[in-house]
Design a protein around this motif. Structure first.
Motif, PDB file in Angstrom:
ATOM      1  N   VAL A 280      -1.712   1.453  10.832  1.00 41.06           N
ATOM      2  CA  VAL A 280      -0.485   1.782  11.574  1.00 41.06           C
ATOM      3  C   VAL A 280      -0.506   1.226  12.995  1.00 41.06           C
ATOM      4  O   VAL A 280       0.490   1.306  13.697  1.00 41.06           O
ATOM      5  CB  VAL A 280      -0.197   3.312  11.621  1.00 41.06           C
ATOM      6  N   VAL A 281      -1.637   0.675  13.421  1.00 38.62           N
ATOM      7  CA  VAL A 281      -1.746   0.152  14.776  1.00 38.62           C
ATOM      8  C   VAL A 281      -1.598  -1.368  14.755  1.00 38.62           C
ATOM      9  O   VAL A 281      -2.458  -2.072  14.243  1.00 38.62           O
ATOM     10  CB  VAL A 281      -3.111   0.522  15.412  1.00 38.62           C
ATOM     11  N   PRO A 282      -0.486  -1.890  15.269  1.00 36.14           N
ATOM     12  CA  PRO A 282      -0.319  -3.339  15.290  1.00 36.14           C
ATOM     13  C   PRO A 282      -1.382  -3.979  16.192  1.00 36.14           C
ATOM     14  O   PRO A 282      -1.871  -3.350  17.121  1.00 36.14           O
ATOM     15  CB  PRO A 282       1.088  -3.546  15.848  1.00 36.14           C
ATOM     16  N   GLN A 283      -1.720  -5.222  15.902  1.00 36.54           N
ATOM     17  CA  GLN A 283      -2.822  -5.871  16.615  1.00 36.54           C
ATOM     18  C   GLN A 283      -2.624  -5.951  18.121  1.00 36.54           C
ATOM     19  O   GLN A 283      -3.587  -5.915  18.867  1.00 36.54           O
ATOM     20  CB  GLN A 283      -3.078  -7.250  16.022  1.00 36.54           C
ATOM     21  N   GLN A 284      -1.392  -6.034  18.579  1.00 33.77           N
ATOM     22  CA  GLN A 284      -1.156  -6.135  20.013  1.00 33.77           C
ATOM     23  C   GLN A 284      -1.270  -4.778  20.727  1.00 33.77           C
ATOM     24  O   GLN A 284      -1.326  -4.722  21.931  1.00 33.77           O
ATOM     25  CB  GLN A 284       0.207  -6.782  20.303  1.00 33.77           C
ATOM     26  N   ALA A 285      -1.325  -3.691  19.957  1.00 35.34           N
ATOM     27  CA  ALA A 285      -1.430  -2.347  20.544  1.00 35.34           C
ATOM     28  C   ALA A 285      -2.864  -1.848  20.414  1.00 35.34           C
ATOM     29  O   ALA A 285      -3.663  -2.369  19.662  1.00 35.34           O
ATOM     30  CB  ALA A 285      -0.481  -1.389  19.831  1.00 35.34           C
ATOM     31  N   LYS A 286      -3.178  -0.826  21.144  1.00 34.46           N
ATOM     32  CA  LYS A 286      -4.496  -0.220  21.061  1.00 34.46           C
ATOM     33  C   LYS A 286      -4.468   1.114  20.321  1.00 34.46           C
ATOM     34  O   LYS A 286      -5.422   1.491  19.677  1.00 34.46           O
ATOM     35  CB  LYS A 286      -5.066  -0.022  22.463  1.00 34.46           C
ATOM     36  N   VAL A 287      -3.345   1.844  20.435  1.00 29.94           N
ATOM     37  CA  VAL A 287      -3.267   3.197  19.890  1.00 29.94           C
ATOM     38  C   VAL A 287      -1.872   3.464  19.325  1.00 29.94           C
ATOM     39  O   VAL A 287      -0.879   3.021  19.890  1.00 29.94           O
ATOM     40  CB  VAL A 287      -3.558   4.243  20.999  1.00 29.94           C
ATOM     41  N   VAL A 288      -1.836   4.195  18.209  1.00 31.75           N
ATOM     42  CA  VAL A 288      -0.572   4.666  17.644  1.00 31.75           C
ATOM     43  C   VAL A 288      -0.738   6.130  17.254  1.00 31.75           C
ATOM     44  O   VAL A 288      -1.744   6.519  16.657  1.00 31.75           O
ATOM     45  CB  VAL A 288      -0.154   3.843  16.408  1.00 31.75           C
ATOM     46  N   TRP A 289       0.264   6.936  17.589  1.00 36.04           N
ATOM     47  CA  TRP A 289       0.345   8.326  17.151  1.00 36.04           C
ATOM     48  C   TRP A 289       1.180   8.357  15.877  1.00 36.04           C
ATOM     49  O   TRP A 289       2.307   7.859  15.868  1.00 36.04           O
ATOM     50  CB  TRP A 289       0.994   9.195  18.219  1.00 36.04           C
ATOM     51  N   ALA A 290       0.618   8.902  14.797  1.00 29.78           N
ATOM     52  CA  ALA A 290       1.303   8.923  13.502  1.00 29.78           C
ATOM     53  C   ALA A 290       1.066  10.257  12.815  1.00 29.78           C
ATOM     54  O   ALA A 290       0.110  10.980  13.129  1.00 29.78           O
ATOM     55  CB  ALA A 290       0.792   7.777  12.627  1.00 29.78           C
ATOM     56  N   ALA A 291       1.911  10.544  11.858  1.00 31.81           N
ATOM     57  CA  ALA A 291       1.778  11.776  11.080  1.00 31.81           C
ATOM     58  C   ALA A 291       0.507  11.714  10.229  1.00 31.81           C
ATOM     59  O   ALA A 291       0.111  10.648   9.764  1.00 31.81           O
ATOM     60  CB  ALA A 291       3.004  11.956  10.188  1.00 31.81           C
ATOM     61  N   PRO A 292      -0.144  12.868  10.021  1.00 21.51           N
ATOM     62  CA  PRO A 292      -1.325  12.886   9.155  1.00 21.51           C
ATOM     63  C   PRO A 292      -0.971  12.442   7.738  1.00 21.51           C
ATOM     64  O   PRO A 292       0.137  12.667   7.262  1.00 21.51           O
ATOM     65  CB  PRO A 292      -1.753  14.359   9.153  1.00 21.51           C
ATOM     66  N   GLY A 293      -1.940  11.835   7.098  1.00 20.54           N
ATOM     67  CA  GLY A 293      -1.744  11.382   5.727  1.00 20.54           C
ATOM     68  C   GLY A 293      -2.533  10.126   5.475  1.00 20.54           C
ATOM     69  O   GLY A 293      -3.373   9.725   6.277  1.00 20.54           O
TER      70      GLY A 293
ATOM     71  N   ARG B 195       0.862  -1.182   0.000  1.00 22.96           N
ATOM     72  CA  ARG B 195       0.000   0.000   0.000  1.00 22.96           C
ATOM     73  C   ARG B 195       0.901   1.235   0.000  1.00 22.96           C
ATOM     74  O   ARG B 195       1.783   1.366   0.853  1.00 22.96           O
ATOM     75  CB  ARG B 195      -0.890   0.012   1.233  1.00 22.96           C
ATOM     76  N   ARG B 196       0.685   2.136  -0.943  1.00 23.34           N
ATOM     77  CA  ARG B 196       1.464   3.381  -1.017  1.00 23.34           C
ATOM     78  C   ARG B 196       0.738   4.460  -0.224  1.00 23.34           C
ATOM     79  O   ARG B 196      -0.447   4.697  -0.451  1.00 23.34           O
ATOM     80  CB  ARG B 196       1.649   3.799  -2.456  1.00 23.34           C
ATOM     81  N   SER B 197       1.456   5.087   0.676  1.00 20.26           N
ATOM     82  CA  SER B 197       0.897   6.144   1.509  1.00 20.26           C
ATOM     83  C   SER B 197       1.840   7.335   1.570  1.00 20.26           C
ATOM     84  O   SER B 197       3.048   7.195   1.356  1.00 20.26           O
ATOM     85  CB  SER B 197       0.668   5.643   2.945  1.00 20.26           C
ATOM     86  N   VAL B 198       1.266   8.481   1.876  1.00 18.90           N
ATOM     87  CA  VAL B 198       2.038   9.703   2.090  1.00 18.90           C
ATOM     88  C   VAL B 198       1.684  10.252   3.465  1.00 18.90           C
ATOM     89  O   VAL B 198       0.549  10.117   3.922  1.00 18.90           O
ATOM     90  CB  VAL B 198       1.749  10.764   1.001  1.00 18.90           C
ATOM     91  N   ARG B 199       2.654  10.872   4.100  1.00 20.06           N
ATOM     92  CA  ARG B 199       2.438  11.458   5.423  1.00 20.06           C
ATOM     93  C   ARG B 199       3.181  12.786   5.501  1.00 20.06           C
ATOM     94  O   ARG B 199       4.194  12.968   4.828  1.00 20.06           O
ATOM     95  CB  ARG B 199       2.918  10.508   6.521  1.00 20.06           C
ATOM     96  N   ALA B 200       2.654  13.677   6.320  1.00 12.39           N
ATOM     97  CA  ALA B 200       3.259  15.004   6.481  1.00 12.39           C
ATOM     98  C   ALA B 200       3.841  15.142   7.881  1.00 12.39           C
ATOM     99  O   ALA B 200       3.144  14.923   8.872  1.00 12.39           O
ATOM    100  CB  ALA B 200       2.231  16.098   6.245  1.00 12.39           C
ATOM    101  N   ILE B 201       5.119  15.499   7.924  1.00  9.17           N
ATOM    102  CA  ILE B 201       5.737  15.903   9.182  1.00  9.17           C
ATOM    103  C   ILE B 201       5.453  17.395   9.283  1.00  9.17           C
ATOM    104  O   ILE B 201       6.166  18.220   8.712  1.00  9.17           O
ATOM    105  CB  ILE B 201       7.254  15.623   9.172  1.00  9.17           C
ATOM    106  N   ILE B 202       4.349  17.735   9.963  1.00  8.68           N
ATOM    107  CA  ILE B 202       3.939  19.134  10.096  1.00  8.68           C
ATOM    108  C   ILE B 202       4.584  19.684  11.361  1.00  8.68           C
ATOM    109  O   ILE B 202       4.310  19.211  12.468  1.00  8.68           O
ATOM    110  CB  ILE B 202       2.406  19.278  10.180  1.00  8.68           C
ATOM    111  N   LEU B 203       5.442  20.681  11.178  1.00  7.36           N
ATOM    112  CA  LEU B 203       6.119  21.333  12.297  1.00  7.36           C
ATOM    113  C   LEU B 203       5.657  22.777  12.379  1.00  7.36           C
ATOM    114  O   LEU B 203       5.618  23.478  11.363  1.00  7.36           O
ATOM    115  CB  LEU B 203       7.637  21.294  12.101  1.00  7.36           C
TER     116      LEU B 203
END
Length: 167
Positions: free
Chosen positions: A31-44, A6-14
């Motif tokens: 972006v959230v692996p099955q063993q985790a509940k939450v992931v913080w990731a860049a928008p996109g 899967r091709r994705s784009v994300r923005a490092i907004i500073l």
């Protein structure tokens, strides 16, 4: 055989204080692996058929954050994760990250709260590098060691070639 990624784009907004805007994704977002509940990731998000990366980035930023960009931001990071369980229907993901400088703003995109929730996007937050580096809670970052490439970006500036990231 070539993996179907899967091709994705994300923005490092500073912002002007070098805070980074991250989205809080809840399971079962890719972006959230099955063993985790939450992931913080860049928008996109995903690059749709017929889109180039920058067109996709502009669309995703408008939809999720309301930020409209006109200039072509520099491509700073590249990430490939080949793992059949990482993204449903794919053998993995390619994330291309672009650096976007913006004045601090309150994210409010074109998508409704229900549409954001359908994409498992629960919240936005501006983070300082020190908060990311010192975070010891149960939630994850994407990439997992976000503090390392972010530190390099803030101290050394925009790289000549995109930095290759791990998971």
């Amino acid at each position: 055989m070539t993996p179907h990624l899967r091709r994705s784009v994300r923005a490092i907004i500073l912002d002007e204080d070098d805070r980074i805007l991250l989205c809080r994704f809840v399971f079962p977002h890719p972006v959230v692996p099955q063993q985790a509940k939450v992931v913080w990731a860049a928008p996109g998000g995903g690059v749709e058929a017929g889109e180039d990366r920058l067109t996709a980035l502009r669309r995703e930023l408008r939809e999720e954050t309301g930020l409209a960009i006109t200039a072509d931001p520099p491509h700073v990071w590249h990430q490939e994760v080949v793992d059949a369980g990482h993204v449903p229907g794919f053998d993995g993901i390619i994330n291309d990250y672009f650096l976007v400088r913006a004045k601090h703003f309150q994210p409010r995109g074109e998508l409704t709260d229900d549409q954001l929730a359908a994409e498992n996007l629960a919240a936005f937050r501006w983070w300082q590098l020190s908060e990311i580096a010192g975070y010891r809670g149960p939630e994850l970052f994407s990439p997992r060691d976000l503090a390392t490439p972010l530190t390099a970006l803030l101290t050394a500036g925009t790289p000549d070639q995109p930095v290759q990231l791990g998971l």
